[in-house]
Design an enzyme around this catalytic site. Structure first.
Site, mmCIF file in Angstrom:
data_model
loop_
_atom_site.group_PDB
_atom_site.id
_atom_site.type_symbol
_atom_site.label_atom_id
_atom_site.label_comp_id
_atom_site.label_asym_id
_atom_site.label_seq_id
_atom_site.Cartn_x
_atom_site.Cartn_y
_atom_site.Cartn_z
ATOM 1 N N ASN A 180 0.848 -1.195 0.000
ATOM 2 C CA ASN A 180 0.000 0.000 0.000
ATOM 3 C C ASN A 180 0.884 1.246 0.000
ATOM 4 O O ASN A 180 2.116 1.160 0.056
ATOM 5 C CB ASN A 180 -0.994 -0.015 1.170
ATOM 6 C CG ASN A 180 -0.316 -0.022 2.530
ATOM 7 O OD1 ASN A 180 0.776 0.534 2.712
ATOM 8 N ND2 ASN A 180 -0.956 -0.645 3.507
ATOM 9 N N GLY A 224 -8.673 1.959 -5.568
ATOM 10 C CA GLY A 224 -8.229 1.004 -6.574
ATOM 11 C C GLY A 224 -6.754 0.669 -6.460
ATOM 12 O O GLY A 224 -6.187 0.637 -5.361
ATOM 13 N N ASP A 245 -15.264 -5.303 8.008
ATOM 14 C CA ASP A 245 -14.004 -5.627 8.671
ATOM 15 C C ASP A 245 -12.923 -5.676 7.596
ATOM 16 O O ASP A 245 -12.966 -6.528 6.710
ATOM 17 C CB ASP A 245 -14.118 -6.970 9.397
ATOM 18 C CG ASP A 245 -12.829 -7.376 10.106
ATOM 19 O OD1 ASP A 245 -11.903 -6.552 10.186
ATOM 20 O OD2 ASP A 245 -12.764 -8.523 10.579
ATOM 21 N N THR A 247 -9.787 -6.387 8.035
ATOM 22 C CA THR A 247 -8.723 -7.337 8.351
ATOM 23 C C THR A 247 -8.589 -8.370 7.231
ATOM 24 O O THR A 247 -9.560 -9.015 6.856
ATOM 25 C CB THR A 247 -9.017 -8.082 9.664
ATOM 26 O OG1 THR A 247 -9.316 -7.131 10.679
ATOM 27 C CG2 THR A 247 -7.822 -8.917 10.088
ATOM 28 N N ASP A 251 -4.393 -9.254 2.154
ATOM 29 C CA ASP A 251 -4.005 -10.651 1.933
ATOM 30 C C ASP A 251 -4.897 -11.308 0.891
ATOM 31 O O ASP A 251 -4.431 -12.111 0.076
ATOM 32 C CB ASP A 251 -4.090 -11.435 3.246
ATOM 33 C CG ASP A 251 -3.124 -10.919 4.288
ATOM 34 O OD1 ASP A 251 -2.082 -10.355 3.900
ATOM 35 O OD2 ASP A 251 -3.406 -11.058 5.488
ATOM 36 N N SER A 281 -14.194 -9.476 0.464
ATOM 37 C CA SER A 281 -13.684 -9.893 1.780
ATOM 38 C C SER A 281 -13.966 -8.863 2.869
ATOM 39 O O SER A 281 -14.212 -9.225 4.022
ATOM 40 C CB SER A 281 -12.183 -10.186 1.707
ATOM 41 O OG SER A 281 -11.424 -8.991 1.640
#
Length: 304
Positions: A180, A224, A245, A247, A251, A281
């Site tokens: 990021n 994006g 969430d 979290t 990943d 997710s």
């Protein structure tokens, strides 16, 4: 079709939910405590495997109740655990507080700190495979893993999180760097924020680029993804969703991207697919359990 090999961490996430995060020295009343399989390596392996790609996880688990639960969960996701070994310590654990969809995390490495070069020495990598790692296992282990991968013609993908300084030698072993804007700024020695313009972020990525053919992908959440692929640069639009969430979102993105690259999908298309997977997710609680299936992602991509 290639395989995805992920050398990384395996944790049990102990999640406390509350209306807000406590200030330093303050105690707040929580709503509930939840236990989720996690760890960046395990999360990425679950994301890849749920998308239908053969996935091998390389790591270590403690001989404790968390270790047994994690092994059972990961096996049920169809992940090859033949390279997950036992360690004489506790399993990795993450203490997570979730409030208003934002999270704070304290990670205790435990068995993850014992993943060594020996653990990656006999992994049967081949051309067309994707070798993935992150910064929750020792960096010398990652370097050994990537050296093996490059010697076999496999693609190396590094997610340098949690951010820490790495050597130029390790960076040069990376074919695709996924991070990021905060992590990019840290590695490049430049302060970046989510309000910086795309041109500014790409300019920093270009300074960090270790090889002329290296790809750097910068994830920007709802904004994006920006990509610097060799000399080419392009953007993948974000997706606006109601986050529950966050979290494991990064990943999910990494695991989904690796799965697409192993299937021979072009980078731009693979990034759009990974972005859609991550957007699914964040609408669910937990890290590992929130990873979507290929059918779910395909439906979102088709609708967009």
């Amino acid at each position: 079709m290639g395989r995805v090999y992920i050398a990384g961490s395996i944790n049990m996430d102990v999640v406390a939910t509350a209306d807000r995060h406590p200030r330093v020295g303050e105690t707040v009343a929580g709503k509930q405590v939840l236990y989720f399989p996690g760890g960046k390596g395990a999360n990425q392996a679950v994301a890849s495997s749920r998308l239908g790609v053969k996935t091998t996880l390389i790591g270590r688990l403690g001989k404790d109740s968390f270790g047994a639960e994690l092994r059972t969960f990961l096996g049920a996701q169809g992940i090859d655990l033949g390279s997950v070994r036992d360690a004489d310590t506790h399993s990795g654990t993450a203490i997570i507080t979730v409030a208003a969809s934002d999270n704070t995390i304290v990670v205790i490495p435990g068995s993850n700190a014992l993943v060594s070069a020996d653990d990656v020495a006999d992994v049967p990598l081949a051309k067309g495979d994707v070798a993935v790692s992150q910064f929750e296992i020792p960096l010398p282990t990652i370097a050994a893993f990537f050296q093996r991968a490059r010697s076999t013609g496999a693609t190396t993908l590094l997610n340098p999180a949690p951010a820490q300084k790495m050597s130029g030698e390790l960076l040069a072993l990376v074919d695709i760097l996924v991070l990021n804007e905060t992590e990019l700024g840290f590695l490049a020695g430049v302060e970046l924020s989510d309000s910086d313009k795309a041109a500014t972020i790409i300019a920093v990525a270009r300074k960090l680029q270790a090889r002329a053919d290296q790809t750097i992908c910068i994830t920007l959440g709802k904004r994006g993804v920006l990509a610097l692929a060799g000399r080419e640069e392009f953007a993948v639009p974000g997706r606006a969703v109601k986050a529950v969430d966050t979290t494991g979102a990064g990943d999910c993105f990494v695991g989904a991207l690796a799965s697409q690259l192993a299937e021979g999908v072009q980078l731009r298309t693979a990034l759009a697919f990974a972005n859609a997977a991550a957007s699914i997710s964040v609408q669910r609680m937990g890290a590992g359990p929130s990873m979507p299936t290929a059918a779910e992602v395909a439906a979102v991509v088709k609708a967009s």
